[in-house]
Design an enzyme around this catalytic site. Structure first.
Site, PDB file in Angstrom:
ATOM      1  N   HIS A  56       9.089   9.691  39.447  1.00  0.00           N
ATOM      2  CA  HIS A  56       9.018  10.599  40.590  1.00  0.00           C
ATOM      3  C   HIS A  56       8.784  12.046  40.185  1.00  0.00           C
ATOM      4  O   HIS A  56       8.795  12.930  41.042  1.00  0.00           O
ATOM      5  CB  HIS A  56      10.330  10.487  41.384  1.00  0.00           C
ATOM      6  CG  HIS A  56      11.516  10.898  40.559  1.00  0.00           C
ATOM      7  ND1 HIS A  56      11.908  10.226  39.419  1.00  0.00           N
ATOM      8  CD2 HIS A  56      12.385  11.919  40.687  1.00  0.00           C
ATOM      9  CE1 HIS A  56      12.955  10.816  38.900  1.00  0.00           C
ATOM     10  NE2 HIS A  56      13.271  11.853  39.636  1.00  0.00           N
ATOM     11  N   ASP A  57       8.626  12.297  38.886  1.00  0.00           N
ATOM     12  CA  ASP A  57       8.440  13.670  38.409  1.00  0.00           C
ATOM     13  C   ASP A  57       7.044  13.936  37.847  1.00  0.00           C
ATOM     14  O   ASP A  57       6.714  15.085  37.550  1.00  0.00           O
ATOM     15  CB  ASP A  57       9.450  13.976  37.292  1.00  0.00           C
ATOM     16  CG  ASP A  57      10.879  13.996  37.785  1.00  0.00           C
ATOM     17  OD1 ASP A  57      11.108  14.408  38.941  1.00  0.00           O
ATOM     18  OD2 ASP A  57      11.773  13.591  37.019  1.00  0.00           O
ATOM     19  N   ASP A  97      21.235   5.979  40.224  1.00  0.00           N
ATOM     20  CA  ASP A  97      21.010   7.225  39.512  1.00  0.00           C
ATOM     21  C   ASP A  97      22.354   7.932  39.445  1.00  0.00           C
ATOM     22  O   ASP A  97      23.158   7.839  40.381  1.00  0.00           O
ATOM     23  CB  ASP A  97      20.020   8.099  40.307  1.00  0.00           C
ATOM     24  CG  ASP A  97      19.073   8.860  39.421  1.00  0.00           C
ATOM     25  OD1 ASP A  97      19.570   9.546  38.527  1.00  0.00           O
ATOM     26  OD2 ASP A  97      17.847   8.778  39.631  1.00  0.00           O
ATOM     27  N   GLU A 100      18.010   9.623  30.832  1.00  0.00           N
ATOM     28  CA  GLU A 100      16.759  10.370  30.955  1.00  0.00           C
ATOM     29  C   GLU A 100      16.735  11.450  29.878  1.00  0.00           C
ATOM     30  O   GLU A 100      17.573  12.353  29.892  1.00  0.00           O
ATOM     31  CB  GLU A 100      16.636  11.023  32.336  1.00  0.00           C
ATOM     32  CG  GLU A 100      15.269  11.651  32.515  1.00  0.00           C
ATOM     33  CD  GLU A 100      15.230  12.756  33.553  1.00  0.00           C
ATOM     34  OE1 GLU A 100      14.201  12.906  34.207  1.00  0.00           O
ATOM     35  OE2 GLU A 100      16.223  13.488  33.708  1.00  0.00           O
ATOM     36  N   ASP A 148      20.863  11.183  34.673  1.00  0.00           N
ATOM     37  CA  ASP A 148      19.866  12.237  34.805  1.00  0.00           C
ATOM     38  C   ASP A 148      19.990  13.251  33.662  1.00  0.00           C
ATOM     39  O   ASP A 148      21.093  13.666  33.299  1.00  0.00           O
ATOM     40  CB  ASP A 148      20.110  12.953  36.152  1.00  0.00           C
ATOM     41  CG  ASP A 148      19.013  13.927  36.523  1.00  0.00           C
ATOM     42  OD1 ASP A 148      17.875  13.476  36.699  1.00  0.00           O
ATOM     43  OD2 ASP A 148      19.311  15.130  36.629  1.00  0.00           O
TER      44      ASP A 148
HETATM   45  C1  NOJ Z   1      15.384  15.023  36.359  1.00  0.00           C
HETATM   46  C2  NOJ Z   1      15.004  14.316  37.619  1.00  0.00           C
HETATM   47  O1  NOJ Z   1      14.202  13.206  37.311  1.00  0.00           O
HETATM   48  C3  NOJ Z   1      14.317  15.330  38.503  1.00  0.00           C
HETATM   49  O2  NOJ Z   1      13.729  14.741  39.628  1.00  0.00           O
HETATM   50  C4  NOJ Z   1      15.327  16.374  38.886  1.00  0.00           C
HETATM   51  O3  NOJ Z   1      14.701  17.384  39.649  1.00  0.00           O
HETATM   52  C5  NOJ Z   1      15.975  17.013  37.660  1.00  0.00           C
HETATM   53  N1  NOJ Z   1      16.354  16.046  36.667  1.00  0.00           N
HETATM   54  C6  NOJ Z   1      17.203  17.776  38.036  1.00  0.00           C
HETATM   55  O4  NOJ Z   1      18.230  16.890  38.388  1.00  0.00           O
END
Ligand code: NOJ
Ligand code: CA
Length: 533
Positions: free
Chosen positions: A334-335, A107, A272, A209
């Site tokens: 994970h989100d 990442d 992402e 990210d």
């Molecule tokens: C996206 C990530 O997937 C998430 O987990 C994170 O909190 C935010 N970006 C901030 O970096």
């Protein structure tokens, strides 16, 4: 043919043919009893991943971090947080991953650092500091208060005033995550140097990210009010955030990162991008200015669980893909709520078959191969800063980050200590599912193996894509190989036409070899993959 020669014989790159598996390192395997997963723990579990058959591992951040956002607040881009181990542990993980024929994707968080990163410490020290302009500093609004109405993803204003100089700094996420100023060329150079550090070490690529957040409007125009905003909706939805994300300048930065990555053999850049499909596809860049290889397509995560919805999504995505670009699909991360909770446990196998038969690189989130469900976390035990700052809207991510259950021993074999988040849910563990031929784990493994050996599934194009009531039907074709996938989204048995075929795999694991002609019966929530002539 061995697994590695099969990949080598294909004209596609590994990241096109392969299956990506996301590991949330805090929750995969603890090796030292502190209740938090770590790099030696992951190394210990590599044989499992090899057995499962995935091709590449993506690790959520393991850099030194105060963990305000559990590692997405990076204090040093070229180190490993002691919680996770050492650089030596990392090198060992990388070598052992490669030894098993798998790839490792880091990442990388280019949008912001931790407030504890030395760059930000310097930047905030004074207005004259040489690194002042590495972050986004502005004076208060004329009457006082933040420079404009921009909000943070994680609640509250996107600006925090720093007492040392009286100016505000911008943060798309937490105040502890100040945004880097990508208009400053020194920031490009410093981030490139950090990424080169890992490329030289041999990592196979990066998942970048939140790249849609890299730039904000330089004129700081207020965001317009969202006309659809209603009482009771999350405050972040009050404005349409047109000035805060997805600005054209992002493409130049991605092109630079791509050039950097392309200087090394066979690496991948994944971005992402939480945007509508028609915007996501622009992150591939152009032939003259390529962007990332794979802008993550998250639209399956937010999909309505209906055959017609998914069919439309597949067709729309394909029609939007720029020529020659490779698609991808993400089922969980994970989100967002886990797939077995989002679509229902009875649909977990069907969703898995869908993910692993769609055209494009699939990304599988750890634990989804077991059907893990969201684990309720009592309010007093919440750790996720998003839930703590904006409670009550279902944003909490702790429930989807709970430890991997490996076996039936205390804490599922994840740790000898106290796990940082509780284990929970009614699904089985790895050991029991491995021994059960009808388990989701065994189905996932069979699907991955089938995808690997069947060119129509791994590289083929689509034939027809259609929804017939509650049944989603699509063909995958490569040369003379033709496969038809039939997925029953309903809870009743459905009969659907199929000209001629032989069942290769059922989600129930019991129909391989069955001849199918004219009408095929699909049991409730059953999916079938059939070889057709
Ligand atoms: C996206 C990530 O997937 C998430 O987990 C994170 O909190 C935010 N970006 C901030 O970096
Ligand atoms: Ca540990």
């Amino acid at each position: 043919m061995t697994r590695d020669t099969a990949i080598a014989a294909s004209p596609c790159a590994w990241w096109q043919r392969g299956v990506i598996y996301q590991i949330y390192p805090r929750s995969f395997q603890d090796s030292n009893g502190d209740g938090i997963g770590d790099l030696p723990g992951i190394t210990r579990r590599l044989d499992y991943l090899r057995w499962l058959g995935v091709d590449a591992l993506w690790l959520s951040p393991v850099y030194p971090s105060p963990m305000a956002d559990f590692g997405y607040d990076v204090a040093d881009y070229t180190g490993i947080d002691p919680i996770f181990g050492t650089l030596k542990d990392f090198d060992e993980l990388l070598a052992e991953t490669h030894r098993r024929g798998m790839k490792l994707i880091m990442d990388f968080v280019p949008n912001h650092t931790s407030e504890e990163h030395p760059w930000f410490r310097e930047s905030r020290a004074s207005r004259e500091n040489p690194r002042r302009d590495w972050y986004i500093w502005r004076d208060p609004a004329p009457g006082g208060g933040p420079p404009n109405n921009w909000l943070s993803e994680f609640g509250g204003p996107a600006w925090t005033q720093d007492p040392a100089t009286g100016q505000y700094y911008y943060h798309a996420y937490l105040p502890q995550q100040p945004d880097l100023n990508w208009r400053n060329p020194d920031v490009h150079a410093a981030v490139h140097t950090a990424m080169r550090f890992w490329l030289e070490r041999g990592v196979d690529g990066f998942r970048l990210d939140t790249v849609h957040h890299l730039f904000e409007d330089e004129g700081l125009h207020d965001n317009p009010p969202n006309p659809d905003f209603r009482d009771g909706m999350a405050p972040i939805l009050a404005y349409t955030r047109v000035h805060q994300m997805d600005l054209p300048q992002v493409q130049d930065v991605l092109a630079g990162l791509r050039q950097l990555t392309d200087a090394y053999d066979d690496r991948v850049l994944i971005g992402e991008v939480y945007l509508p499909l028609e915007r996501i596809v622009t992150y591939y860049g152009t032939d003259l200015q390529p962007g990332v290889h794979l802008p993550f397509n998250f639209h399956l995560i937010g999909a309505a669980w209906r055959a017609s919805f998914i069919a439309d999504l597949m067709v729309r995505y394909e029609s939007l893909l720029p020529p020659g670009r490779w698609p991808n699909w993400v089922l969980g991360n994970h989100d967002r709520s886990r797939v077995a909770s989002r679509f229902g446990a009875q649909n977990a196998a069907l969703a898995c078959m869908l993910l692993l038969t769609l055209r494009g690189t699939p990304t599988l989130y750890y634990g989804d191969e077991l059907g893990l469900t969201d684990v309720p976390i009592p309010p007093a035990a919440v750790q996720d800063p998003w839930e703590l700052r904006v409670p009550g809207f279902g944003y909490g991510r702790d429930p989807v980050r709970t430890p991997m259950p490996w076996d039936k021993t205390l804490h599922g074999g994840f740790t000898d200590g106290t796990p940082w988040l509780p284990l929970g849910g009614s699904h089985g563990d790895v050991e029991s599912q491995r021994n059960d031929a009808t388990s989701l784990l065994r189905l996932t493994r069979d699907l991955i193996a089938l995808r690997r050996r069947n060119a129509a599934l791994s590289e083929g194009s689509y034939g027809a894509i259609e929804s017939r009531g509650d049944v989603l039907v699509y063909e995958r074709v490569a040369g003379s190989a033709r496969v038809v996938v039939l997925l029953n989204f309903s809870s009743v048995t459905v009969h659907t036409p199929l000209v001629q075929g032989q069942v290769i795999l059922s989600t129930a694991g019991d129909r391989a070899g069955e001849h199918a002609a004219n009408l095929v019966a699909l049991r409730p929530h059953e999916g079938l993959i059939c070889a057709c002539t």
